[in-house]
Write a protein that holds these residues in place. Structure first.
Motif, PDB file in Angstrom:
ATOM      1  N   GLU A  45       0.845  -1.208   0.000  1.00  0.00           N
ATOM      2  CA  GLU A  45       0.000   0.000   0.000  1.00  0.00           C
ATOM      3  C   GLU A  45       0.875   1.252   0.000  1.00  0.00           C
ATOM      4  O   GLU A  45       0.662   2.178  -0.771  1.00  0.00           O
ATOM      5  CB  GLU A  45      -0.926   0.021   1.238  1.00  0.00           C
ATOM      6  CG  GLU A  45      -2.021  -1.041   1.253  1.00  0.00           C
ATOM      7  CD  GLU A  45      -1.496  -2.473   1.394  1.00  0.00           C
ATOM      8  OE1 GLU A  45      -0.495  -2.705   2.116  1.00  0.00           O
ATOM      9  OE2 GLU A  45      -2.081  -3.383   0.751  1.00  0.00           O
ATOM     10  N   LEU A  46       1.851   1.263   0.897  1.00  0.00           N
ATOM     11  CA  LEU A  46       2.757   2.418   0.973  1.00  0.00           C
ATOM     12  C   LEU A  46       3.492   2.594  -0.349  1.00  0.00           C
ATOM     13  O   LEU A  46       3.599   3.704  -0.890  1.00  0.00           O
ATOM     14  CB  LEU A  46       3.754   2.209   2.130  1.00  0.00           C
ATOM     15  CG  LEU A  46       4.922   3.195   2.239  1.00  0.00           C
ATOM     16  CD1 LEU A  46       4.428   4.630   2.394  1.00  0.00           C
ATOM     17  CD2 LEU A  46       5.827   2.837   3.425  1.00  0.00           C
ATOM     18  N   LEU A  47       3.979   1.486  -0.903  1.00  0.00           N
ATOM     19  CA  LEU A  47       4.760   1.568  -2.141  1.00  0.00           C
ATOM     20  C   LEU A  47       3.899   1.979  -3.329  1.00  0.00           C
ATOM     21  O   LEU A  47       4.357   2.726  -4.205  1.00  0.00           O
ATOM     22  CB  LEU A  47       5.444   0.223  -2.407  1.00  0.00           C
ATOM     23  CG  LEU A  47       6.526  -0.111  -1.375  1.00  0.00           C
ATOM     24  CD1 LEU A  47       6.918  -1.581  -1.469  1.00  0.00           C
ATOM     25  CD2 LEU A  47       7.756   0.785  -1.556  1.00  0.00           C
ATOM     26  N   ALA A  48       2.652   1.514  -3.358  1.00  0.00           N
ATOM     27  CA  ALA A  48       1.760   1.890  -4.462  1.00  0.00           C
ATOM     28  C   ALA A  48       1.505   3.393  -4.429  1.00  0.00           C
ATOM     29  O   ALA A  48       1.451   4.049  -5.471  1.00  0.00           O
ATOM     30  CB  ALA A  48       0.454   1.109  -4.375  1.00  0.00           C
ATOM     31  N   GLU A  49       1.378   3.939  -3.225  1.00  0.00           N
ATOM     32  CA  GLU A  49       1.204   5.407  -3.116  1.00  0.00           C
ATOM     33  C   GLU A  49       2.479   6.135  -3.505  1.00  0.00           C
ATOM     34  O   GLU A  49       2.458   7.121  -4.229  1.00  0.00           O
ATOM     35  CB  GLU A  49       0.834   5.775  -1.674  1.00  0.00           C
ATOM     36  CG  GLU A  49      -0.651   5.697  -1.401  1.00  0.00           C
ATOM     37  CD  GLU A  49      -1.030   6.601  -0.241  1.00  0.00           C
ATOM     38  OE1 GLU A  49      -1.000   7.841  -0.386  1.00  0.00           O
ATOM     39  OE2 GLU A  49      -1.325   6.043   0.840  1.00  0.00           O
ATOM     40  N   HIS A  50       3.596   5.620  -2.993  1.00  0.00           N
ATOM     41  CA  HIS A  50       4.880   6.251  -3.270  1.00  0.00           C
ATOM     42  C   HIS A  50       5.142   6.313  -4.781  1.00  0.00           C
ATOM     43  O   HIS A  50       5.632   7.317  -5.294  1.00  0.00           O
ATOM     44  CB  HIS A  50       5.993   5.465  -2.568  1.00  0.00           C
ATOM     45  CG  HIS A  50       7.374   5.945  -2.869  1.00  0.00           C
ATOM     46  ND1 HIS A  50       7.934   7.028  -2.229  1.00  0.00           N
ATOM     47  CD2 HIS A  50       8.304   5.511  -3.759  1.00  0.00           C
ATOM     48  CE1 HIS A  50       9.148   7.233  -2.708  1.00  0.00           C
ATOM     49  NE2 HIS A  50       9.398   6.333  -3.649  1.00  0.00           N
ATOM     50  N   TYR A  51       4.821   5.214  -5.473  1.00  0.00           N
ATOM     51  CA  TYR A  51       5.122   5.122  -6.918  1.00  0.00           C
ATOM     52  C   TYR A  51       3.873   5.331  -7.770  1.00  0.00           C
ATOM     53  O   TYR A  51       3.831   4.827  -8.898  1.00  0.00           O
ATOM     54  CB  TYR A  51       5.757   3.765  -7.227  1.00  0.00           C
ATOM     55  CG  TYR A  51       7.233   3.681  -6.857  1.00  0.00           C
ATOM     56  CD1 TYR A  51       8.175   4.568  -7.401  1.00  0.00           C
ATOM     57  CD2 TYR A  51       7.699   2.706  -5.986  1.00  0.00           C
ATOM     58  CE1 TYR A  51       9.520   4.494  -7.071  1.00  0.00           C
ATOM     59  CE2 TYR A  51       9.059   2.621  -5.658  1.00  0.00           C
ATOM     60  CZ  TYR A  51       9.959   3.524  -6.208  1.00  0.00           C
ATOM     61  OH  TYR A  51      11.303   3.447  -5.885  1.00  0.00           O
ATOM     62  N   GLU A  52       2.901   6.101  -7.285  1.00  0.00           N
ATOM     63  CA  GLU A  52       1.619   6.214  -8.011  1.00  0.00           C
ATOM     64  C   GLU A  52       1.802   6.723  -9.446  1.00  0.00           C
ATOM     65  O   GLU A  52       1.044   6.346 -10.334  1.00  0.00           O
ATOM     66  CB  GLU A  52       0.610   7.078  -7.239  1.00  0.00           C
ATOM     67  CG  GLU A  52       1.029   8.524  -7.114  1.00  0.00           C
ATOM     68  CD  GLU A  52       0.034   9.361  -6.319  1.00  0.00           C
ATOM     69  OE1 GLU A  52      -0.886   8.802  -5.708  1.00  0.00           O
ATOM     70  OE2 GLU A  52       0.204  10.603  -6.326  1.00  0.00           O
ATOM     71  N   GLU A  53       2.824   7.543  -9.682  1.00  0.00           N
ATOM     72  CA  GLU A  53       3.026   8.068 -11.046  1.00  0.00           C
ATOM     73  C   GLU A  53       3.387   6.974 -12.051  1.00  0.00           C
ATOM     74  O   GLU A  53       3.291   7.165 -13.260  1.00  0.00           O
ATOM     75  CB  GLU A  53       4.120   9.154 -11.066  1.00  0.00           C
ATOM     76  CG  GLU A  53       5.496   8.606 -10.768  1.00  0.00           C
ATOM     77  CD  GLU A  53       6.636   9.643 -10.874  1.00  0.00           C
ATOM     78  OE1 GLU A  53       6.875  10.147 -11.968  1.00  0.00           O
ATOM     79  OE2 GLU A  53       7.264   9.914  -9.830  1.00  0.00           O
ATOM     80  N   HIS A  54       3.830   5.807 -11.550  1.00  0.00           N
ATOM     81  CA  HIS A  54       4.227   4.722 -12.453  1.00  0.00           C
ATOM     82  C   HIS A  54       3.152   3.656 -12.606  1.00  0.00           C
ATOM     83  O   HIS A  54       3.379   2.643 -13.275  1.00  0.00           O
ATOM     84  CB  HIS A  54       5.520   4.067 -11.959  1.00  0.00           C
ATOM     85  CG  HIS A  54       6.706   4.982 -12.003  1.00  0.00           C
ATOM     86  ND1 HIS A  54       7.115   5.608 -13.156  1.00  0.00           N
ATOM     87  CD2 HIS A  54       7.569   5.392 -11.030  1.00  0.00           C
ATOM     88  CE1 HIS A  54       8.190   6.356 -12.898  1.00  0.00           C
ATOM     89  NE2 HIS A  54       8.468   6.251 -11.611  1.00  0.00           N
ATOM     90  N   GLU A  55       1.986   3.862 -11.976  1.00  0.00           N
ATOM     91  CA  GLU A  55       0.929   2.865 -12.065  1.00  0.00           C
ATOM     92  C   GLU A  55       0.571   2.632 -13.533  1.00  0.00           C
ATOM     93  O   GLU A  55       0.457   3.596 -14.297  1.00  0.00           O
ATOM     94  CB  GLU A  55      -0.308   3.328 -11.282  1.00  0.00           C
ATOM     95  CG  GLU A  55      -1.140   2.163 -10.847  1.00  0.00           C
ATOM     96  CD  GLU A  55      -2.390   2.560 -10.083  1.00  0.00           C
ATOM     97  OE1 GLU A  55      -2.398   3.647  -9.471  1.00  0.00           O
ATOM     98  OE2 GLU A  55      -3.340   1.764 -10.128  1.00  0.00           O
TER      99      GLU A  55
END
Ligand code: IDP
Length: 138
Positions: A45-55
């Protein structure tokens, strides 16, 4: 006037290879101040937020997999123009292309895997620094 702040992460490859001290030595030798630091294994969850620009990008899932594969060291660092300065210390994203003298250029390995395991992360703007520091040092 308070100094600029950035988020630095020593990624799981950096911690596993015992390079945390060497990386933080370079940060301090450059004159930046470490004002907070924690070691943790980050949640998806933390990492998905951190890297949201790369989703949505092909390396997004492998990136989360890699980044949650072991402990990371999250660092709050401050100094004049520390955001640009740390990005310059870190070097190019691809460790093979990163210039000698940089963290990734001197110490980074190309493992031939899906994600660039490139030892460190550094915020890329004042806006991301504020957002990322809020995530990692909530
Ligand atoms: P940066 O870490 O140099 O700022 P970003 O483009 O923000 O680079 O990418 C975040 C991270 O995602 C990179 O550090 C790297 O681990 C991984 N990454 C970026 N682009 C690629 C790619 O094209 N293939 C594989 N991994 C990538």
């Amino acid at each position: 006037m308070s100094a600029e702040e950035t988020l630095i992460l020593v990624k799981p490859d950096g911690v596993a290879r015992g390079l945390t001290g060497e990386i933080l030595r370079r940060v301090e030798a450059k004159g930046y101040r470490i004002t907070d630091l924690r070691m943790l294994t980050a949640s998806r969850e933390l990492l998905a937020e951190h890297y949201e620009e790369h989703e949505g990008k092909p390396f997004f899932e492998p990136l989360l997999e890699f980044m949650s594969s072991g402990p990371v060291v999250a660092v709050r660092a401050e100094g004049n123009r520390v955001i640009e300065g740390f990005r310059s210390l870190a070097g190019a994203t691809d460790p093979t292309a990163a210039a000698p003298g940089t963290i990734r250029g001197d110490l980074g390995r190309d493992w031939g895997v899906a994600v660039q395991q490139n030892l460190v992360h550094g915020s890329d703007s004042t806006l991301s620094a504020e957002r990322e520091l809020g995530l990692w040092f909530a």
